[in-house]
Design a protein around this motif. Sequence first.
Motif, PDB file in Angstrom:
ATOM      1  N   GLY A  68      39.959  36.371  29.670  1.00 50.08           N
ATOM      2  CA  GLY A  68      39.305  35.400  30.533  1.00 50.08           C
ATOM      3  C   GLY A  68      39.907  35.286  31.907  1.00 50.08           C
ATOM      4  O   GLY A  68      39.734  34.271  32.581  1.00 50.08           O
ATOM      5  N   GLY A  69      40.615  36.346  32.374  1.00 50.81           N
ATOM      6  CA  GLY A  69      41.256  36.233  33.671  1.00 50.81           C
ATOM      7  C   GLY A  69      41.189  37.465  34.553  1.00 50.81           C
ATOM      8  O   GLY A  69      41.611  37.429  35.694  1.00 50.81           O
ATOM      9  N   THR A  70      40.669  38.596  34.042  1.00 49.48           N
ATOM     10  CA  THR A  70      40.659  39.878  34.755  1.00 49.48           C
ATOM     11  C   THR A  70      42.038  40.174  35.345  1.00 49.48           C
ATOM     12  O   THR A  70      42.194  40.490  36.514  1.00 49.48           O
ATOM     13  N   PRO A 112      38.437  35.327  45.519  1.00 56.51           N
ATOM     14  CA  PRO A 112      38.211  35.372  46.974  1.00 56.51           C
ATOM     15  C   PRO A 112      38.418  34.030  47.671  1.00 56.51           C
ATOM     16  O   PRO A 112      38.726  33.995  48.866  1.00 56.51           O
ATOM     17  N   HIS A 113      38.269  32.907  46.952  1.00 57.03           N
ATOM     18  CA  HIS A 113      38.473  31.593  47.560  1.00 57.03           C
ATOM     19  C   HIS A 113      39.950  31.234  47.678  1.00 57.03           C
ATOM     20  O   HIS A 113      40.329  30.431  48.540  1.00 57.03           O
ATOM     21  N   ALA A 114      40.768  31.810  46.795  1.00 58.63           N
ATOM     22  CA  ALA A 114      42.206  31.540  46.785  1.00 58.63           C
ATOM     23  C   ALA A 114      42.864  32.689  46.039  1.00 58.63           C
ATOM     24  O   ALA A 114      42.901  32.688  44.807  1.00 58.63           O
ATOM     25  N   PRO A 115      43.357  33.698  46.741  1.00 62.01           N
ATOM     26  CA  PRO A 115      43.840  34.917  46.080  1.00 62.01           C
ATOM     27  C   PRO A 115      44.969  34.721  45.075  1.00 62.01           C
ATOM     28  O   PRO A 115      45.190  35.600  44.242  1.00 62.01           O
ATOM     29  N   ASP A 116      45.652  33.578  45.122  1.00 62.91           N
ATOM     30  CA  ASP A 116      46.695  33.335  44.129  1.00 62.91           C
ATOM     31  C   ASP A 116      46.128  32.650  42.876  1.00 62.91           C
ATOM     32  O   ASP A 116      46.881  32.227  42.005  1.00 62.91           O
ATOM     33  N   HIS A 117      44.799  32.564  42.798  1.00 60.24           N
ATOM     34  CA  HIS A 117      44.129  31.996  41.640  1.00 60.24           C
ATOM     35  C   HIS A 117      43.324  33.071  40.902  1.00 60.24           C
ATOM     36  O   HIS A 117      42.997  34.118  41.469  1.00 60.24           O
ATOM     37  N   SER A 118      42.999  32.786  39.661  1.00 62.50           N
ATOM     38  CA  SER A 118      42.256  33.728  38.829  1.00 62.50           C
ATOM     39  C   SER A 118      40.792  33.825  39.257  1.00 62.50           C
ATOM     40  O   SER A 118      40.181  32.835  39.673  1.00 62.50           O
ATOM     41  N   ALA A 119      40.250  35.018  39.123  1.00 61.50           N
ATOM     42  CA  ALA A 119      38.813  35.223  39.319  1.00 61.50           C
ATOM     43  C   ALA A 119      38.038  34.946  38.041  1.00 61.50           C
ATOM     44  O   ALA A 119      36.806  34.973  38.049  1.00 61.50           O
ATOM     45  N   GLY A 120      38.743  34.691  36.929  1.00 62.16           N
ATOM     46  CA  GLY A 120      38.067  34.514  35.646  1.00 62.16           C
ATOM     47  C   GLY A 120      37.744  35.856  35.025  1.00 62.16           C
ATOM     48  O   GLY A 120      37.925  36.913  35.628  1.00 62.16           O
ATOM     49  N   ALA A 165      39.133  27.280  39.076  1.00 60.66           N
ATOM     50  CA  ALA A 165      40.018  28.428  38.888  1.00 60.66           C
ATOM     51  C   ALA A 165      41.473  27.989  38.742  1.00 60.66           C
ATOM     52  O   ALA A 165      41.944  27.096  39.447  1.00 60.66           O
ATOM     53  N   PHE A 166      42.185  28.644  37.825  1.00 57.25           N
ATOM     54  CA  PHE A 166      43.583  28.316  37.570  1.00 57.25           C
ATOM     55  C   PHE A 166      44.500  29.283  38.313  1.00 57.25           C
ATOM     56  O   PHE A 166      44.083  30.371  38.741  1.00 57.25           O
ATOM     57  N   GLN A 167      45.754  28.893  38.459  1.00 56.81           N
ATOM     58  CA  GLN A 167      46.746  29.752  39.115  1.00 56.81           C
ATOM     59  C   GLN A 167      46.870  31.069  38.356  1.00 56.81           C
ATOM     60  O   GLN A 167      46.921  31.086  37.129  1.00 56.81           O
ATOM     61  N   ALA A 168      46.932  32.163  39.100  1.00 55.63           N
ATOM     62  CA  ALA A 168      46.921  33.485  38.475  1.00 55.63           C
ATOM     63  C   ALA A 168      48.123  33.728  37.576  1.00 55.63           C
ATOM     64  O   ALA A 168      48.026  34.510  36.622  1.00 55.63           O
TER      65      ALA A 168
END
Length: 419
Positions: free
Chosen positions: A101-103, A114-122, A355-358
């Motif tokens: 669930g995080g790619t 793309p909205h916050a690169p340090d966050h997950s894209a899902g 989105a959660f922190q990567a």
Amino acid sequence: MRDYPNDQNLQDLQERYHLFAHMDAAIIDAERDKACPEGPLQDLVVGLKANIASIGANWSAGLRHRIAITAQSDAHLTKRLRDHGARILPGLNMDAAALGGGTDNPDLGRTANPHAPDHSAGGSSGGSAAAVATGLCDVAIGTDTLGSIRIPASYCGVFGLKPTFGLIGRSGIVPLAPSLDTVGILTARAGDVWPVLQALAGPDGGDTDSQPAPAQWANQTATPDAQGLRIGIPQQVSTVECTPETLVALASARTTLEQAGAHVETIDMPEWNPAKLRQKAFLMTEAEGAATFAEALGTAGTLPRTVERLLTYGSTLSAAKLVAGMAEIRAARVQLARSFAQVDVLLMPTTPQRAFQADAPAPANQADFTALANAGGVPALAVPIEVAGQALPASVQLVGPAWSEPRLIRLAMVLESAF
């Protein structure tokens, strides 16, 4: 509609967001130079998740041991896209085997939001959602087993449709759990979903679950409309821990639909326990996935460690646990049928959080709302909702009875105009 991306644009986006599992310059150049037939998708750029076959392109499904495999023919859906005039952009990144669930692929890299690169894209269709969010392509195609299109759509702020089970053929796609796997569509605009779905719908002789849409289904139109519709928000939403922004987005969507002429009410769905259904459906996914990847699972070290652990567990599930899982899925289907006797559409969050922190673990409950539509085989559409003053979007999900995709798209267009 945009031009097919040039090499420099592709390279820049790949370096920033890692949208591709593998970016083959020769294949992309060949796709760029292909003549497109005239059709309703003329020159539309459509990205494909890396488990979808595109002739000559890598067909890894996010798995290291498949990196050397190239597709010898197009998937059913890839051919339909070409026949309708689209241009193909293959190889978008995904969780290994679509089980995640995080790619954040241990062998092929992490896709950044793309909205916050340090966050997950899902995930698992994170590369597809992010490719649309960055503007790399007009449309992307992914697969959805328990939410793998709608979860990244939620986190990346795009529209994500999981259609009626069997509407889009799956031959030429590496499966995970065939009883739940569904092909779907990610777009930046609600109105783009319908023409792509019309093009993709149709019989697939290579998919035993393929089924035709009802007569006149494809002749409907998608224009903004909520007038007179009965929309239900399940009481069971309150049993899932949601962030404040998620609930604000849900309330905003409700107000917008009411102002557009819909009647929105809270309804009870007592046979649906969101967390329990998600857990039981995931067990079924592990069990089916173990059968799908049995050969790789039989050779230690072939699969990524997490995937191997999950599928090994799936291979050992007792008959009693499998029967309990199937019973929970059947109960959800019955509950949906009963609910759609009361209302036309269900409205709920897509994910309980943004989105959660990567570098954080994926939230355990991120599929609590999305698993319902997979269990029921019904369509569901994730709709982005802007949160005032926030970089990260929220998302609501519209769920309807089988073959109600045009209705869901019309409602999504109402919401899009407001947000």
